[in-house]
Design an enzyme around this catalytic site. Structure first.
Site, PDB file in Angstrom:
ATOM      1  CD  GLU A 136      23.830  87.750 -46.980  1.00 54.91           C
ATOM      2  OE1 GLU A 136      23.502  87.385 -46.608  1.00 54.91           O
ATOM      3  OE2 GLU A 136      23.662  88.066 -48.407  1.00 54.91           O
ATOM      4  CB  CYS A 149      24.023  90.825 -38.588  1.00 56.82           C
ATOM      5  SG  CYS A 149      24.940  88.815 -39.033  1.00 56.82           S
ATOM      6  CB  CYS A 156      34.085  80.295 -43.992  1.00 59.69           C
ATOM      7  SG  CYS A 156      34.577  80.372 -42.145  1.00 59.69           S
ATOM      8  CB  CYS A 160      29.537  74.463 -40.049  1.00 62.80           C
ATOM      9  SG  CYS A 160      30.904  75.110 -39.015  1.00 62.80           S
ATOM     10  CB  CYS A 163      27.397  76.161 -42.494  1.00 62.64           C
ATOM     11  SG  CYS A 163      27.495  77.749 -42.646  1.00 62.64           S
ATOM     12  CB  CYS A 388      13.841  82.072 -45.585  1.00 62.03           C
ATOM     13  SG  CYS A 388      15.833  82.545 -44.537  1.00 62.03           S
TER      14      CYS A 388
HETATM   15  N1  SAH Z   1      31.936  81.567 -38.345  1.00 65.88           N
HETATM   16  C1  SAH Z   1      31.101  82.089 -36.860  1.00 65.88           C
HETATM   17  C2  SAH Z   1      30.134  83.197 -36.640  1.00 65.88           C
HETATM   18  C3  SAH Z   1      29.447  83.139 -37.727  1.00 65.88           C
HETATM   19  S1  SAH Z   1      28.179  82.043 -38.412  1.00 65.88           S
HETATM   20  C4  SAH Z   1      30.619  80.704 -36.158  1.00 65.88           C
HETATM   21  O1  SAH Z   1      30.159  79.353 -36.557  1.00 65.88           O
HETATM   22  O2  SAH Z   1      29.684  80.920 -35.045  1.00 65.88           O
HETATM   23  C5  SAH Z   1      26.420  82.710 -37.037  1.00 65.88           C
HETATM   24  C6  SAH Z   1      26.279  81.495 -36.739  1.00 65.88           C
HETATM   25  O3  SAH Z   1      25.179  81.074 -37.252  1.00 65.88           O
HETATM   26  C7  SAH Z   1      26.518  80.804 -36.393  1.00 65.88           C
HETATM   27  O4  SAH Z   1      25.662  79.954 -35.067  1.00 65.88           O
HETATM   28  C8  SAH Z   1      26.527  79.131 -37.137  1.00 65.88           C
HETATM   29  O5  SAH Z   1      26.628  78.145 -36.343  1.00 65.88           O
HETATM   30  C9  SAH Z   1      24.880  79.283 -37.386  1.00 65.88           C
HETATM   31  N2  SAH Z   1      24.587  78.730 -38.680  1.00 65.88           N
HETATM   32  C10 SAH Z   1      25.431  78.564 -40.311  1.00 65.88           C
HETATM   33  N3  SAH Z   1      24.617  78.510 -40.811  1.00 65.88           N
HETATM   34  C11 SAH Z   1      23.709  78.404 -40.303  1.00 65.88           C
HETATM   35  C12 SAH Z   1      22.052  77.592 -41.367  1.00 65.88           C
HETATM   36  N4  SAH Z   1      21.788  76.919 -42.359  1.00 65.88           N
HETATM   37  N5  SAH Z   1      20.755  77.385 -40.005  1.00 65.88           N
HETATM   38  C13 SAH Z   1      20.980  78.214 -38.763  1.00 65.88           C
HETATM   39  N6  SAH Z   1      21.559  78.772 -38.441  1.00 65.88           N
HETATM   40  C14 SAH Z   1      23.150  78.491 -39.344  1.00 65.88           C
HETATM   41 FE1  SF4 Z   2      31.783  79.216 -41.053  1.00 69.83          FE
HETATM   42 FE2  SF4 Z   2      31.224  76.490 -39.616  1.00 69.83          FE
HETATM   43 FE3  SF4 Z   2      30.814  79.469 -38.775  1.00 69.83          FE
HETATM   44 FE4  SF4 Z   2      29.874  78.125 -41.415  1.00 69.83          FE
HETATM   45  S1  SF4 Z   2      28.627  78.120 -38.880  1.00 69.83           S
HETATM   46  S2  SF4 Z   2      30.735  81.101 -40.631  1.00 69.83           S
HETATM   47  S3  SF4 Z   2      31.379  77.312 -41.924  1.00 69.83           S
HETATM   48  S4  SF4 Z   2      32.441  78.730 -38.911  1.00 69.83           S
END
Ligand code: SAH
Ligand code: SF4
Length: 413
Positions: A136, A149, A156, A160, A163, A388
């Site tokens: 997306e 965005c 990925c 994390c 996530c 959400c």
């Molecule tokens: N992989 C990269 C960029 C994509 S995620 C990264 O991790 O930075 C973009 C942002 O959204 C990151 O800060 C990530 O930690 C955050 N994020 C991921 N899942 C989330 C969630 N469920 N709620 C809030 N923020 C989230």
């Molecule tokens: Fe990948 Fe972590 Fe970023 Fe999610 S928050 S997109 S798992 S690096």
């Protein structure tokens, strides 16, 4: 074009940053196979010249032809060669026989009541007949800017724990063309090309954040090539100051991003102690907080006017105490930083909850009083973004928080 699965990170495996025992990363499973008739979208000028060479355009003409194609593609948004009226009919036919100007296929478009738009894009899988992949791309309009965005990977390789993307099994790196293609789709759908007739500074898409699906620094070459196309002043022309790359902390590629892309950097910190960050962002076991912050300190071009954004997701009872806020301030001392508090966006099956609004306020106040702007990233497009609904009660209380965030931004930005 570079091999989309090759990154500096895989190249340096066993180098200065060997993976510690027990560290599990998913390997990219899927490989991009270019279609028979490739799209010119996302190619660099050099790659465009090489493409013209393959169809017999004489060397003496190539530079001029590349210039024409660049203009039609990235200023005018042409989606077919027939639109390119300054190019001879013969060459248009020749181009059409060998190439396309295809963007990723849009399979769904949703518009939120607040104007946020989301596109679900379908990308080809590895083999014919295989289920296609989906990523997306989200457009967020604000009074002074419009932020797009972008995704860098399907899924990925990292995991994390908070996530949703991290739970997906399937991973494929996007090509530069697929990343630039997301910008093309957004400008197409928003009618945001020059035929708006008012020049480039009124374009709706004014900013880019690499914050969609995937870890952009694990798809370094494609992300770099795409962002350099986006920043080219004779094309899409989004200044590098308006492009932000978010990373979970792939330390060796942070310096590369500074040197080879030169965009703004955001770092997903989310915790102030290694034991906790190891759990939230398992990549921390490979590149712990001290190394990550050392990498940040050396990010080229850092100044009070060009700060690193530290992202911090607010997880109830996990990382949101007043002591955490104070430790965060201490940790970032000496780094030109902004702090972006992100309300956790829950998804089905997650073990985390979003911090209470009062707690986010408290946390934010501590950071604010230490001299940092601490805007809470306003959750946008709640009615269209998945999962959400559960945060709805927090949304109702958002306006007080937003006022504080605005005040903070006005004072320091
Ligand atoms: N992989 C990269 C960029 C994509 S995620 C990264 O991790 O930075 C973009 C942002 O959204 C990151 O800060 C990530 O930690 C955050 N994020 C991921 N899942 C989330 C969630 N469920 N709620 C809030 N923020 C989230
Ligand atoms: Fe990948 Fe972590 Fe970023 Fe999610 S928050 S997109 S798992 S690096």
């Amino acid at each position: 074009m570079t091999d989309p699965l090759h990154t500096a990170e895989t190249a340096s495996a066993g180098g200065p940053y060997p993976a510690p025992a027990g560290f599990v990363e998913k390997a990219p499973l899927e490989r991009y196979v270019p279609p028979q008739k490739p799209s010119l979208v996302g190619l660099s000028r050099e790659e465009l010249a090489a493409a013209l060479d393959t169809i017999g355009v004489p060397a003496a003409q190539r530079k001029m032809r590349v210039q024409q194609l660049w203009h039609w593609l990235y200023v005018r948004g042409a989606s077919g060669f027939d639109e390119m009226t300054s190019v001879s009919k013969e060459l248009r036919a020749l181009l059409d026989a060998h190439f396309t100007l295809a963007r990723p296929q849009v399979v769904a478009e949703q518009t939120s009541v607040d104007g946020t738009r989301k596109w679900l894009l379908r990308l080809p899988g590895e083999r014919a007949g295989e289920a296609p992949h989906e990523v997306e791309c989200v457009y967020i309009p604000e009074p002074d800017r419009g932020t797009l965005c972008l995704s860098s990977q399907v899924g990925c390789t990292l995991t994390c724990s908070f996530c949703h993307t991290g739970t997906q099994r399937l991973v494929r790196n996007l090509t530069a063309g697929e990343i630039v293609g997301q910008i093309m789709v957004a400008r197409d759908r928003l009618a945001d090309w020059t035929d708006r007739g008012k020049g480039r500074d009124v374009r709706l898409v004014s900013n880019i954040v690499m914050m969609g699906m995937g870890e952009p620094l694990y798809n370094f070459e494609a992300v770099r090539d795409a962002l350099l196309v986006a920043a080219d002043g004779e094309g899409i022309a989004i200044s590098k100051r308006r492009i932000t790359l978010s990373t979970s902390g792939v330390v060796p590629n942070i310096a590369r991003a500074g040197a080879e892309i030169g965009c703004m950097l955001a770092v997903s910190l989310h915790a102030v102690r290694d034991d906790l960050r190891d759990k939230l962002v398992p990549l921390n076991r490979k590149y712990p907080i001290a190394e990550l912050l050392e990498g940040c300190r050396h990010y080229p071009g850092l100044s009070n006017a060009r700060r690193i954004t530290f992202e911090y997701v607010m997880l109830k009872g996990v990382n949101d105490s007043a002591a955490d806020a104070k430790a965060l301030v201490k940790l970032l001392k000496g780094i030109p930083a902004k702090i972006n508090l992100i309300p956790f966006n829950p998804w089905p099956g997650t073990r985390y909850e979003c911090s209470d609004w009062e707690q986010i306020e408290k946390f934010s106040e501590i950071i604010f009083n230490a001299g940092y702007a601490s805007p809470v990233r306003t959750p946008r497009g709640r009615d269209i973004l998945a999962a959400c609904g559960q945060l709805k009660s927090a949304t109702e209380k958002l306006s007080a928080r937003e006022r504080l965030a605005l005040r903070a931004m006005a004072m320091t930005d």
